[in-house]
Design a protein around this motif. Structure first.
Motif, PDB file in Angstrom:
ATOM      1  N   ALA A  55      -5.813  -8.343  -4.456  1.00  0.00           N
ATOM      2  CA  ALA A  55      -5.349  -7.021  -3.352  1.00  0.00           C
ATOM      3  C   ALA A  55      -6.587  -7.353  -2.474  1.00  0.00           C
ATOM      4  O   ALA A  55      -6.850  -7.066  -1.145  1.00  0.00           O
ATOM      5  N   ARG A  56      -7.856  -7.867  -3.042  1.00  0.00           N
ATOM      6  CA  ARG A  56      -8.752  -8.691  -2.107  1.00  0.00           C
ATOM      7  C   ARG A  56      -7.953  -9.334  -1.326  1.00  0.00           C
ATOM      8  O   ARG A  56      -9.525  -9.650  -0.479  1.00  0.00           O
ATOM      9  N   ALA A  57      -7.308 -10.224  -1.888  1.00  0.00           N
ATOM     10  CA  ALA A  57      -7.122 -11.327  -1.125  1.00  0.00           C
ATOM     11  C   ALA A  57      -6.550 -11.364  -0.073  1.00  0.00           C
ATOM     12  O   ALA A  57      -5.773 -12.392   0.598  1.00  0.00           O
ATOM     13  N   ALA A  58      -6.119 -10.126   0.350  1.00  0.00           N
ATOM     14  CA  ALA A  58      -4.515  -9.304   1.731  1.00  0.00           C
ATOM     15  C   ALA A  58      -5.076  -9.810   3.566  1.00  0.00           C
ATOM     16  O   ALA A  58      -6.627  -9.769   3.647  1.00  0.00           O
ATOM     17  N   PRO A  59      -4.558 -10.268   3.681  1.00  0.00           N
ATOM     18  CA  PRO A  59      -4.899 -11.246   4.771  1.00  0.00           C
ATOM     19  C   PRO A  59      -5.042 -10.427   6.154  1.00  0.00           C
ATOM     20  O   PRO A  59      -5.851 -10.729   6.916  1.00  0.00           O
ATOM     21  N   SER A  60      -4.796  -9.014   6.018  1.00  0.00           N
ATOM     22  CA  SER A  60      -5.377  -8.451   6.659  1.00  0.00           C
ATOM     23  C   SER A  60      -6.370  -6.478   6.731  1.00  0.00           C
ATOM     24  O   SER A  60      -6.148  -6.801   5.444  1.00  0.00           O
ATOM     25  N   ILE A  61      -6.402  -5.713   7.168  1.00  0.00           N
ATOM     26  CA  ILE A  61      -7.443  -4.972   7.183  1.00  0.00           C
ATOM     27  C   ILE A  61      -5.888  -3.612   6.521  1.00  0.00           C
ATOM     28  O   ILE A  61      -5.806  -3.010   6.080  1.00  0.00           O
ATOM     29  N   ASN A  62      -5.011  -3.541   7.128  1.00  0.00           N
ATOM     30  CA  ASN A  62      -3.404  -2.940   7.133  1.00  0.00           C
ATOM     31  C   ASN A  62      -2.559  -3.460   5.998  1.00  0.00           C
ATOM     32  O   ASN A  62      -2.183  -2.494   5.218  1.00  0.00           O
ATOM     33  N   SER A  63      -2.914  -4.476   5.753  1.00  0.00           N
ATOM     34  CA  SER A  63      -1.938  -4.814   4.264  1.00  0.00           C
ATOM     35  C   SER A  63      -3.091  -4.525   2.861  1.00  0.00           C
ATOM     36  O   SER A  63      -2.526  -4.389   1.700  1.00  0.00           O
ATOM     37  N   TYR A  64      -4.590  -5.411   3.365  1.00  0.00           N
ATOM     38  CA  TYR A  64      -4.744  -4.087   1.980  1.00  0.00           C
ATOM     39  C   TYR A  64      -4.410  -2.973   1.976  1.00  0.00           C
ATOM     40  O   TYR A  64      -5.247  -1.669   1.070  1.00  0.00           O
ATOM     41  N   ILE A  65      -5.188  -2.014   2.993  1.00  0.00           N
ATOM     42  CA  ILE A  65      -4.675  -0.375   3.022  1.00  0.00           C
ATOM     43  C   ILE A  65      -3.259  -0.145   2.163  1.00  0.00           C
ATOM     44  O   ILE A  65      -3.335   0.653   1.166  1.00  0.00           O
ATOM     45  N   SER A  66      -1.996  -0.557   2.809  1.00  0.00           N
ATOM     46  CA  SER A  66      -1.119  -0.870   1.986  1.00  0.00           C
ATOM     47  C   SER A  66      -1.396  -0.978   0.089  1.00  0.00           C
ATOM     48  O   SER A  66      -0.511  -0.180   0.017  1.00  0.00           O
ATOM     49  N   ALA A  67      -2.231  -2.128   0.316  1.00  0.00           N
ATOM     50  CA  ALA A  67      -2.004  -2.422  -1.759  1.00  0.00           C
ATOM     51  C   ALA A  67      -2.938  -0.959  -2.132  1.00  0.00           C
ATOM     52  O   ALA A  67      -2.547  -1.127  -2.884  1.00  0.00           O
ATOM     53  N   MET A  68      -3.970  -0.636  -1.296  1.00  0.00           N
ATOM     54  CA  MET A  68      -4.287   0.461  -2.119  1.00  0.00           C
ATOM     55  C   MET A  68      -3.993   1.339  -2.443  1.00  0.00           C
ATOM     56  O   MET A  68      -4.063   2.770  -3.071  1.00  0.00           O
ATOM     57  N   GLY A  69      -2.547   1.751  -1.396  1.00  0.00           N
ATOM     58  CA  GLY A  69      -2.154   2.965  -1.404  1.00  0.00           C
ATOM     59  C   GLY A  69      -1.049   2.879  -2.387  1.00  0.00           C
ATOM     60  O   GLY A  69      -0.538   3.728  -3.308  1.00  0.00           O
ATOM     61  N   ILE A  70      -0.611   1.537  -2.881  1.00  0.00           N
ATOM     62  CA  ILE A  70      -0.011   1.159  -3.708  1.00  0.00           C
ATOM     63  C   ILE A  70      -0.137   1.081  -5.490  1.00  0.00           C
ATOM     64  O   ILE A  70      -0.045   1.896  -6.183  1.00  0.00           O
ATOM     65  N   ILE A  71      -1.239   0.881  -5.296  1.00  0.00           N
ATOM     66  CA  ILE A  71      -2.814   1.148  -6.539  1.00  0.00           C
ATOM     67  C   ILE A  71      -2.562   2.556  -6.965  1.00  0.00           C
ATOM     68  O   ILE A  71      -2.837   3.517  -7.942  1.00  0.00           O
ATOM     69  N   GLN A  72      -2.736   3.028  -6.104  1.00  0.00           N
ATOM     70  CA  GLN A  72      -3.495   4.815  -5.441  1.00  0.00           C
ATOM     71  C   GLN A  72      -1.986   5.344  -6.351  1.00  0.00           C
ATOM     72  O   GLN A  72      -1.881   6.392  -7.530  1.00  0.00           O
ATOM     73  N   ASP A  73      -0.712   5.050  -6.059  1.00  0.00           N
ATOM     74  CA  ASP A  73       0.658   5.744  -5.913  1.00  0.00           C
ATOM     75  C   ASP A  73       0.570   5.530  -8.250  1.00  0.00           C
ATOM     76  O   ASP A  73       0.876   6.205  -8.715  1.00  0.00           O
ATOM     77  N   GLU A  74       0.013   4.027  -8.358  1.00  0.00           N
ATOM     78  CA  GLU A  74       0.127   3.822  -9.809  1.00  0.00           C
ATOM     79  C   GLU A  74      -0.008   4.894 -10.916  1.00  0.00           C
ATOM     80  O   GLU A  74      -0.559   5.383 -12.094  1.00  0.00           O
ATOM     81  N   LEU A  75      -1.645   4.740 -10.020  1.00  0.00           N
ATOM     82  CA  LEU A  75      -2.621   5.734 -10.705  1.00  0.00           C
ATOM     83  C   LEU A  75      -1.928   6.989 -10.872  1.00  0.00           C
ATOM     84  O   LEU A  75      -1.927   7.710 -11.938  1.00  0.00           O
ATOM     85  N   GLY A  76      -1.280   8.075  -9.604  1.00  0.00           N
ATOM     86  CA  GLY A  76      -0.655   9.041  -9.840  1.00  0.00           C
ATOM     87  C   GLY A  76       0.294   8.770 -10.912  1.00  0.00           C
ATOM     88  O   GLY A  76       0.964   9.738 -11.736  1.00  0.00           O
ATOM     89  N   HIS A  77       0.660   8.217 -11.357  1.00  0.00           N
ATOM     90  CA  HIS A  77       2.362   7.645 -11.777  1.00  0.00           C
ATOM     91  C   HIS A  77       1.567   8.205 -13.331  1.00  0.00           C
ATOM     92  O   HIS A  77       2.809   8.488 -14.498  1.00  0.00           O
ATOM     93  N   ALA A  78       0.520   7.537 -13.234  1.00  0.00           N
ATOM     94  CA  ALA A  78      -0.217   7.208 -15.053  1.00  0.00           C
ATOM     95  C   ALA A  78      -0.675   9.051 -15.050  1.00  0.00           C
ATOM     96  O   ALA A  78      -0.021   8.988 -16.454  1.00  0.00           O
TER      97      ALA A  78
END
Length: 312
Positions: A55-78
């Protein structure tokens, strides 16, 4: 020890009634449920450090936020899966923070680091597609009521994750050199996701998942469902994959030597070396991949630091 008999449990399952807690199940059912939940929990939690790296290689701040949202979801699923395990009497603190990295039970694919944004979005399109199918199957078919209800939210979020991957694969494919970058990722990630669903049905050792309706489909059936959408996605983007639809057999078939050896450091399948057995694949899975220790230690670091301070 449970006082529920195998006969009464099977009658309840066959009648379509849900199992609402361990007091309504046999010890064998509960042990099978625990095994299934541990794989699910481990897979969800390890995806966080794996996805964060790329996610640190995201091309923009918006894409980085989207990736972090997915990571947050995954932790919630765990959290959902670990909470279920805690309710079944499992020491989840020990399970998460004190286990040896090699004892974690998640797909080998997550041990191979994602180094680029293209690899991350292919992981969303491939790995999260696998997660969507596996957890969607449990959500729709499981006999364990608490898990079925908890997965309603997870099912929708996993669908978002794989759509995020599809969207970005289409975007990257239109960029100069983008299709080639995607192809490099697909070349090593496709077969790792074919492996994701586990051993072929005829080699499966634990049968309680189907027998107790912990899930509805077998490993091979889920693998076919995954290929039925992943292959057309890649073909539609002009990407080549080692699989095709066989109209006579009415199934998707892998067109290269498989299973075969995988060079994790080079991210390359050694198909020229010929086929290996699934026993050989199991050896690789058990040895884990190059980033197994790194990712698990990232998850355990804060707990270990706090424990040292308390002990001091």
């Amino acid at each position: 020890m449970s006082v529920v008999t195998e006969e009464s449990l099977q009658e309840r399952i066959q009648d379509g009634r849900l199992i609402e807690g361990p007091e309504y199940a046999t010890d064998t059912y509960i042990e099978g449920l625990k095994r299934t939940l541990i794989v699910s929990a481990d897979t969800e939690i390890i995806s966080a450090p794996a996805y964060l790296r790329a996610a640190r290689a995201a091309p923009s701040i918006n894409s980085y936020i989207s990736a972090m949202g997915i990571i947050q979801d995954e932790l919630g699923h765990a959290h959902i899966a670990f909470r279920m395990l805690r309710d079944l009497g499992v020491d989840t603190d020990a399970l998460i923070y004190e286990r040896d990295p090699k004892a974690f039970k998640y797909p080998y694919a997550f041990d191979v680091p994602l180094d680029t944004w293209a690899e991350l979005v292919v992981a969303n399109a491939f790995y999260d597609r696998a997660g969507f199918l596996l957890l969607g199957d449990i959500y729709r078919h499981t006999s364990y009521g608490p898990w079925k209800r908890a997965l309603a939210k997870v099912d929708r979020e996993e669908n978002f994750h794989l759509r995020h991957g599809e969207k970005w694969m289409h975007i990257i494919a239109q960029e100069p050199g983008g299709r080639q970058e995607l192809q490099r990722a697909v070349d090593w990630m496709f077969l790792l996701t074919v492996e994701w669903f586990g051993l072929p049905d005829h080699l499966k050792k634990h049968t309680e998942q189907i027998g107790y309706r912990l899930k509805g489909y077998t490993n091979d059936q889920l693998r076919q469902q995954w290929m039925s959408t992943a292959v057309p996605l890649c073909e539609g983007l002009g990407l080549t994959v080692p699989a095709r639809h066989d109209p006579e057999g009415r199934e998707y078939v892998v067109t290269c030597v498989f299973p075969t050896r995988f060079d994790a450091a080079a991210k390359r399948w050694l198909t020229d070396d010929g086929a290996i057995t699934w026993d050989d694949v199991l050896v690789r899975w058990r040895q884990r991949g190059p980033y197994n220790g790194t990712f698990v230690r990232e998850l355990q670091r804060g707990y270990r630091q706090l424990s040292r301070r308390i002990d001091a």
